[in-house]
Design a protein around this motif. Structure first.
Motif, mmCIF file in Angstrom:
data_model
loop_
_atom_site.group_PDB
_atom_site.id
_atom_site.type_symbol
_atom_site.label_atom_id
_atom_site.label_comp_id
_atom_site.label_asym_id
_atom_site.label_seq_id
_atom_site.Cartn_x
_atom_site.Cartn_y
_atom_site.Cartn_z
ATOM 1 N N VAL A 59 13.336 -1.191 -7.993
ATOM 2 C CA VAL A 59 12.932 -0.201 -6.178
ATOM 3 C C VAL A 59 13.878 1.315 -6.298
ATOM 4 O O VAL A 59 13.687 1.856 -5.383
ATOM 5 C CB VAL A 59 13.738 -1.794 -6.266
ATOM 6 C CG1 VAL A 59 13.090 -2.930 -6.319
ATOM 7 C CG2 VAL A 59 15.239 -1.644 -5.972
ATOM 8 N N ASP A 92 4.976 -1.509 -5.390
ATOM 9 C CA ASP A 92 5.346 -2.420 -4.152
ATOM 10 C C ASP A 92 6.863 -2.172 -4.132
ATOM 11 O O ASP A 92 7.403 -1.946 -3.578
ATOM 12 C CB ASP A 92 4.516 -4.231 -4.511
ATOM 13 C CG ASP A 92 6.325 -4.911 -3.664
ATOM 14 O OD1 ASP A 92 5.503 -4.838 -2.026
ATOM 15 O OD2 ASP A 92 7.054 -5.436 -4.500
ATOM 16 N N ARG A 93 7.122 -2.020 -5.691
ATOM 17 C CA ARG A 93 8.728 -1.629 -5.569
ATOM 18 C C ARG A 93 9.620 -0.928 -5.266
ATOM 19 O O ARG A 93 10.359 -0.160 -4.402
ATOM 20 C CB ARG A 93 9.164 -2.065 -7.350
ATOM 21 C CG ARG A 93 8.828 -3.150 -7.522
ATOM 22 C CD ARG A 93 9.810 -3.862 -8.890
ATOM 23 N NE ARG A 93 8.543 -2.950 -9.826
ATOM 24 C CZ ARG A 93 7.786 -3.902 -11.062
ATOM 25 N NH1 ARG A 93 7.607 -5.105 -10.852
ATOM 26 N NH2 ARG A 93 7.496 -2.917 -11.653
ATOM 27 N N ARG A 109 10.007 -0.316 -1.092
ATOM 28 C CA ARG A 109 10.874 -1.365 -1.119
ATOM 29 C C ARG A 109 12.055 -0.163 -0.271
ATOM 30 O O ARG A 109 12.523 1.200 -0.815
ATOM 31 C CB ARG A 109 11.556 -1.614 -1.647
ATOM 32 C CG ARG A 109 10.648 -2.892 -2.223
ATOM 33 C CD ARG A 109 11.120 -3.935 -2.748
ATOM 34 N NE ARG A 109 9.984 -4.845 -3.773
ATOM 35 C CZ ARG A 109 10.189 -6.167 -3.994
ATOM 36 N NH1 ARG A 109 11.556 -6.412 -4.789
ATOM 37 N NH2 ARG A 109 9.533 -6.575 -4.917
ATOM 38 N N ASP A 110 12.362 -0.078 1.431
ATOM 39 C CA ASP A 110 12.668 1.040 1.828
ATOM 40 C C ASP A 110 14.699 0.488 1.396
ATOM 41 O O ASP A 110 15.243 -0.699 1.911
ATOM 42 C CB ASP A 110 13.156 0.516 2.948
ATOM 43 C CG ASP A 110 13.689 2.229 3.975
ATOM 44 O OD1 ASP A 110 14.239 2.691 3.082
ATOM 45 O OD2 ASP A 110 13.778 1.678 5.350
ATOM 46 N N HIS A 111 14.886 1.517 0.666
ATOM 47 C CA HIS A 111 16.547 1.240 0.912
ATOM 48 C C HIS A 111 16.765 2.773 0.497
ATOM 49 O O HIS A 111 18.335 3.311 0.394
ATOM 50 C CB HIS A 111 16.523 1.396 -1.268
ATOM 51 C CG HIS A 111 16.145 0.444 -1.145
ATOM 52 N ND1 HIS A 111 17.374 -1.666 -1.614
ATOM 53 C CD2 HIS A 111 15.093 -0.254 -2.360
ATOM 54 C CE1 HIS A 111 16.459 -2.216 -1.716
ATOM 55 N NE2 HIS A 111 15.114 -2.175 -2.652
#
Length: 236
Positions: free
Chosen positions: A67, A91-92, A95-97
């Motif tokens: 991610v 997909d990974r 992701r919003d980090h």
């Protein structure tokens, strides 16, 4: 109900390094992987190369970054470097980090092709991280572990300060044996405690579950000679 941070331990019938490891490593050296480079990875590599050229800094590779949290942490730890995170999962990576540090970049690509293109381009990473790769614990899946995969010579030929982390001691031991067979370098292997400075979500889960974490470190020279010049993707 189990604690949400608990993680299952790796189960395998192996009690030590795979009996077929040395043969597979030698096969990778004697018969370099010649599968054509996928076009989507070639395009992704060119975008990453353009970013790296603009950065003008030494390179850190975060191979299999998931991610992208590890890429963010490594960018903070190495502020004078350009940190490139690579993962094959859209997909990974989506992701919003939060925003990436200005010295970090994420790219979707297959590592087996990306490593070959990086070697062909003459990349020499200062640091190269392999953080908690899929262990493929079934004995029949040795060829899917990095140490049993045909791409291993390309990976190691890039050189740099290589660091592999895993919660499976056998995986780390196998990788160390394969690394020495290919390069002649003896890696250091140790159990370690990350404290609360977790690089990946998996590291946090494994540590919270009380599992022993293992770290392999090796200082490798750039060795393009490990792969023949006529191998696809590594024409130099």
């Amino acid at each position: 109900m189990s604690h949400p941070l608990q993680s299952r331990r790796i189960l395998s019938r192996q009690t030590g390094p795979h009996d077929d490891l040395s043969r597979r490593v030698q096969r990778a050296l004697d018969h370099p992987w010649r599968k054509p480079i996928a076009e989507h990875t070639r395009i992704a590599f060119e975008a990453a190369k353009a970013w790296l050229d603009d950065q003008g800094r030494p390179l850190v590779l975060d191979a299999g970054c998931g991610v992208g949290l590890s890429t963010r942490h490594l960018a903070v730890q190495h502020p004078g470097h350009a940190v490139l995170g690579i993962d094959r999962s859209a997909d990974r990576l989506s992701r919003d980090h939060g925003p990436l540090p200005e010295n970090a970049y994420l790219v979707r690509a297959d590592l087996v092709d990306f490593w070959r293109l990086a070697l062909a381009a003459g990349w020499q990473p200062a640091y190269h991280y392999l953080l908690y790769p899929n262990p493929y614990p079934k004995s029949v899946h040795l060829k899917l572990r990095w140490q049993g995969h045909p791409v291993l010579p390309h990976l190691l030929a890039l050189g740099g300060q290589l660091e592999l982390r895993s919660n499976w001691a056998i995986y780390v031991e196998e990788f160390g044996l394969a690394l020495r067979q290919v390069t002649g370098v003896a890696a250091s292997i140790e159990a370690f405690d990350p404290g609360h400075a977790y690089l990946t979500p998996f590291e946090r889960k494994y540590h919270a579950s009380g599992q022993t974490l293992w770290r392999l470190q090796a200082s490798l020279a750039w060795r393009p000679d490990l792969v023949p010049r006529d191998t696809p993707g590594v024409e130099r």
